[in-house]
Write a protein that holds these residues in place. Structure first.
Motif, PDB file in Angstrom:
ATOM      1  N   PHE A   1       7.811   6.418   5.593  1.00 45.06           N
ATOM      2  CA  PHE A   1       7.926   4.969   5.241  1.00 45.06           C
ATOM      3  C   PHE A   1       6.719   4.600   4.269  1.00 45.06           C
ATOM      4  CE2 PHE A   1      10.211   4.352   9.239  1.00 45.06           C
ATOM      5  CZ  PHE A   1      11.527   4.136   8.715  1.00 45.06           C
TER       6      PHE A   1
ATOM      7  N   LYS B   1       6.036  -2.891   7.647  1.00 45.79           N
ATOM      8  CA  LYS B   1       7.171  -3.698   7.119  1.00 45.79           C
ATOM      9  C   LYS B   1       8.421  -2.792   7.931  1.00 45.79           C
ATOM     10  CE  LYS B   1       9.776  -5.322   3.416  1.00 45.79           C
ATOM     11  NZ  LYS B   1      10.054  -5.405   1.990  1.00 45.79           N
ATOM     12  N   ALA B   2       8.464  -1.482   7.843  1.00 44.04           N
ATOM     13  CA  ALA B   2       9.480  -0.731   8.448  1.00 44.04           C
ATOM     14  C   ALA B   2       9.362  -0.980  10.045  1.00 44.04           C
ATOM     15  CB  ALA B   2       8.993   0.958   8.159  1.00 44.04           C
TER      16      ALA B   2
END
Length: 403
Positions: free
Chosen positions: A320, A325-326
């Motif tokens: 990622f 954020k993931a």
């Protein structure tokens, strides 16, 4: 004279075995094809550890007094932690058990055996005992964790012992105790020899020096001689070493097409020849990896080795670009299923957090109970040189169960 002796104790395994390397390294240095190795993060860490050890032995500190201190070495900066302090304490305590006034970081003159040469001895002292058993002690810190260093047969320590014995006025001693303090790779290691044995080694080094000066030299590759040799990294590498490794590689892979090696015939892999290949398998693998990188670089530079070319490799592992954020998206979609199950931290990490120390309270009761639960499986049998200090292991098959 330069800051480093040409025939330094630390390089003794190389120059005393592969005598032709001395002049070759001088030439390559003069031609600018090899330069001094840049300091690495690991060598700088060792320098910091040596500085702490020196201050402790000179001024009566303990390593835990330096925990939290920021020390710089060779362009790198370290904050001393409990782990480093704990590693250093054992060796410092051992020195103090034998002397209250060690000679620390002493430049010793090796001229009686190697004219113009010198070395810096970590720690040395004479222990005077009532019952005429005076002993010369040499203790050398090796802070590295990657390559275990043995005290038995150690040429570097014997040169330090010669220099320290000379520095202290050539006293009569009954024995010489050589110590490697390598806290992260085997701990405290010892070898005891007599003064006569030490002086006999000095005569051997004197003879090696005479041959080097007279030009009566030879290339003689070996694991110890080649490991840190600068010629390996010079353009074109070291042809004698490549030939030595190629011959063993040919033995190890008899199904390969015949390699044309003038004056060399393959032998069956039994006995000494088999052990030779096994003993140097890591050297062979390392050289093959070097050759792969050299061949790839030539292809990328537009000059591929005949029969080869460089192509784009397979895609790497997915990742990622924005991990936080993931994580937020996954938690929103999956809740707790976004995380792997919890597991107990490893014993090494537990020791850091739970074991009490001089500068940390820890959890003494829990640590004592945890120690009762710790166990270790027996190690698998391993091959070592015949002069290794451990006794030989022979496992007999129980062929008589049915009887």
């Amino acid at each position: 004279m330069t800051a480093h002796a040409k025939l330094s104790p630390s390089g003794c395994d190389r120059w005393s075995t592969c005598t032709a390397s001395v002049a070759l390294i001088d030439k390559l240095r003069g031609d600018g094809e090899i330069v001094d190795r840049d300091a690495s993060e690991w060598s700088a860490e060792g320098t910091v550890a040596h500085e702490i050890r020196e201050m402790c032995l000179d001024f009566g500190f303990d390593p835990h007094h330096f925990v939290g201190a920021t020390i710089s070495a060779d362009g790198f900066t370290y904050v001393v932690d409990d782990e480093m302090a704990g590693h250093l304490q054992t060796g410092i305590d051992w020195v103090r058990e034998h002397t209250g006034a060690p000679h620390v970081e002493i430049k010793v003159d090796l001229s009686p055996w190697l004219p113009g040469q010198f070395g810096t001895c970590d720690t040395g002292w004479i222990a005077y005992w009532p019952a005429f058993s005076n002993a010369l002690y040499i203790s050398d810190l090796k802070y590295g964790a990657g390559v275990p260093v043995d005290a038995i047969g150690n040429k570097q320590l014997r040169l330090y012992a010669l220099g320290m014995w000379h520095h202290l006025g050539r006293p009569q001693v009954e024995k010489i105790v050589l110590n490697i303090d390598q806290p992260r790779a085997g701990g405290m290691k010892y070898w005891e020899i007599t003064l006569d044995e030490l002086l006999a080694f000095g005569e051997e080094m004197k003879a090696v020096y005479a041959k080097i000066i007279a030009g009566d030299v030879e290339f003689k590759p070996s694991h110890k001689a080649c490991k840190w040799c600068e010629v390996r990294k010079a353009p074109g590498g070291c042809p004698p070493r490549d030939r030595w490794l190629l011959e063993m590689a040919a033995d190890a892979h008899p199904d390969l097409p015949n390699m044309v090696i003038p004056g060399y015939e393959r032998q069956n892999l039994v006995g000494e020849r088999r052990w030779l290949v096994v003993q140097h398998a890591s050297d062979i693998r390392a050289r093959l990896a070097e050759l792969h990188e050299e061949s790839l670089r030539a292809a990328l530079d537009g000059n591929p080795d005949p029969g080869s070319k460089a192509v784009e490799g397979d895609l790497g592992d997915r990742y990622f670009k924005d991990a936080k954020k993931a994580e937020a998206l996954l938690v929103g979609a999956l809740g707790d299923e976004a995380y792997q199950p919890r597991k107990v931290i490893g014993i090494t990490e537990i020791e850091k957090k739970v074991k009490p120390g001089k500068r940390k309270q820890g959890h003494p009761e829990a640590w004592e109970e945890l120690l009762k639960l710790v166990d270790r499986p027996k190690g698998k049998p391993k091959l070592v040189p015949a002069d290794h200090q451990k006794p030989a292991l022979v496992q007999w098959e129980d062929d008589f169960d049915d009887l």
